[in-house]
Design an enzyme around this catalytic site. Structure first.
Site, short mmCIF file in Angstrom:
data_model
loop_
_atom_site.label_atom_id
_atom_site.label_comp_id
_atom_site.label_asym_id
_atom_site.label_seq_id
_atom_site.Cartn_x
_atom_site.Cartn_y
_atom_site.Cartn_z
CG HIS A 26 6.14 -7.11 1.43
ND1 HIS A 26 6.68 -6.94 2.68
CD2 HIS A 26 5.23 -6.12 1.28
CE1 HIS A 26 6.13 -5.86 3.26
NE2 HIS A 26 5.24 -5.36 2.44
CG MET A 43 4.53 1.61 1.86
SD MET A 43 3.85 2.89 2.93
CE MET A 43 3.45 1.93 4.38
CG LEU A 64 10.55 -5.93 0.77
CD1 LEU A 64 11.17 -6.42 -0.54
CD2 LEU A 64 9.15 -5.38 0.51
CG HIS A 65 6.48 -9.07 5.71
ND1 HIS A 65 5.48 -9.63 4.94
CD2 HIS A 65 6.02 -7.85 6.09
CE1 HIS A 65 4.46 -8.81 4.89
NE2 HIS A 65 4.75 -7.71 5.56
CB SER A 104 6.45 -3.51 7.53
OG SER A 104 6.49 -4.05 6.23
P1 AMP Z 1 3.02 -2.47 2.49
O1 AMP Z 1 4.50 -2.56 2.27
O2 AMP Z 1 2.60 -2.75 3.88
O3 AMP Z 1 2.44 -1.21 1.92
O4 AMP Z 1 2.38 -3.64 1.64
C1 AMP Z 1 2.67 -3.78 0.27
C2 AMP Z 1 1.79 -4.84 -0.30
O5 AMP Z 1 1.99 -6.06 0.39
C3 AMP Z 1 0.29 -4.51 -0.16
O6 AMP Z 1 -0.38 -4.94 -1.33
C4 AMP Z 1 -0.11 -5.33 1.04
O7 AMP Z 1 -1.47 -5.68 1.04
C5 AMP Z 1 0.77 -6.54 0.84
N1 AMP Z 1 0.93 -7.27 2.09
C6 AMP Z 1 1.48 -6.82 3.25
N2 AMP Z 1 1.41 -7.76 4.22
C7 AMP Z 1 0.80 -8.84 3.65
C8 AMP Z 1 0.42 -10.12 4.12
N3 AMP Z 1 0.65 -10.51 5.37
N4 AMP Z 1 -0.20 -10.96 3.26
C9 AMP Z 1 -0.46 -10.58 1.99
N5 AMP Z 1 -0.13 -9.38 1.49
C10 AMP Z 1 0.49 -8.51 2.29
#
Ligand code: AMP
Length: 300
Positions: free
Chosen positions: A39, A32, A35-36, A188
């Protein structure tokens, strides 16, 4: 090679197909945005499994409840594109909401029992939204290896099952939780935290760490005791508990008494630090302690 940005389904689908036609294996990292490093590690993982990595950036409205943070969810496409390029992604799919959900669309992917506990209980409809958008992304990208984080453990289990149930031509790969140096799971949503709340947010990882230590070093198997470690840490930080659950790692069914021998168990929590809802989890005996609490005296 310069990063290609695709805002339309047709262009992204064609680029994915072109990669496969050229004999390349495609890697997909759905996000979404905002990004950190968490990601970006998924991009690294996707590179290990493929020849060309596509990142999708889409704040999916159907997975947000009416009172959730859709409108204030952080959006920073320019910075995200730079991060993707620097990390070696080849393309980004960043569609508009109307591209993904045009007028007249009405189909949803509904998930079974895996969506009932944990986040499914406190976020009704959330996993229908997740399953629907991920199915669409898989349908658009076509055959690929898709990488998801274990931070969203229930989401990963649902996507694995959905991919199998719907015979989608995608290999789903899970990646361990990436943490800040003090143990906080990267998210995020951490950007919402004030500096005071940022410290209090460590209550999730600390509680899971005490439970993890009790499981590994003291052989603790009682569900009540393991969950109590998390409850105590969250209470110490004044966090509002959404849930603290001990579940079977594959089926996400509740472990109400004790973790059985040979059983894989995940301890998962969601809690509000101020207005910000954070989640975290550990697979007991498998994941390392999020924070090394082995020298600490409980409550000190
Ligand atoms: P999001 O942008 O929050 O929807 O996350 C996108 C993808 O990144 C999903 O598969 C999350 O599980 C993964 N993700 C987010 N934060 C982390 C994290 N700290 N460690 C590992 N994967 C992450």
């Amino acid at each position: 090679m310069a990063l290609a940005l695709h805002p339309t389904i047709d262009a992204f689908r064609a680029a994915c197909q072109q990669a496969r036609d050229g004999g390349e294996r495609l890697g997909l990292v759905p996000t979404m945005g905002a990004l950190h490093e968490g990601h970006l590690r998924l991009i690294d993982e996707a590179k290990r499994h493929s020849d060309r990595v596509a990142v999708t950036i889409f704040v999916n409205p159907t997975q947000f409840g009416p009172h959730e943070d859709l409108s204030r969810y952080p959006r920073q496409l320019e910075q995200d594109l730079q991060l993707c390029e620097a990390r070696g992604a080849a393309m980004v799919f960043a569609p508009s909401a109307s591209e993904m959900y045009p007028p007249g669309e009405q189909t949803r992917v509904s998930v079974g029992k895996l969506a009932e506990p944990l986040c499914g209980r406190s976020r009704p409809g959330h996993f229908t939204g997740v399953a629907t958008v991920v199915t669409k992304l898989f349908a658009i990208a076509g055959p690929c290896v898709a990488v998801f984080g274990r931070k969203d453990y229930q989401q990963l289990k649902i996507i694995e099952r959905m991919t199998r149930d719907l015979c989608l031509p995608v290999e789903v790969v899970g990646h361990p939780i990436v943490r800040e140096s003090d143990g906080l799971a990267m998210s995020s949503r951490n950007a919402y935290l004030s500096s005071e709340d940022r410290k209090r947010a460590l209550g999730l990882a600390r509680g899971l760490s005490f439970a993890s230590m009790a499981y590994q070093l003291a052989g603790e198997r009682s569900a009540a005791v393991l969950k109590q470690h998390v409850a105590l840490s969250l209470a110490q930080e004044g966090a509002k508990v959404d849930y603290i659950e001990l579940v079977d790692a594959a089926e996400l069914t509740e472990i109400s008494e004790r973790v059985a021998d040979e059983q894989r168990a995940v301890l998962a929590t969601a809690a509000y630090i101020g207005d910000t809802r954070l989640i975290d989890n550990v697979e007991l005996g498998v994941d390392p302690m999020p924070i090394d609490v082995s020298r600490e005296v409980r409550g000190g």
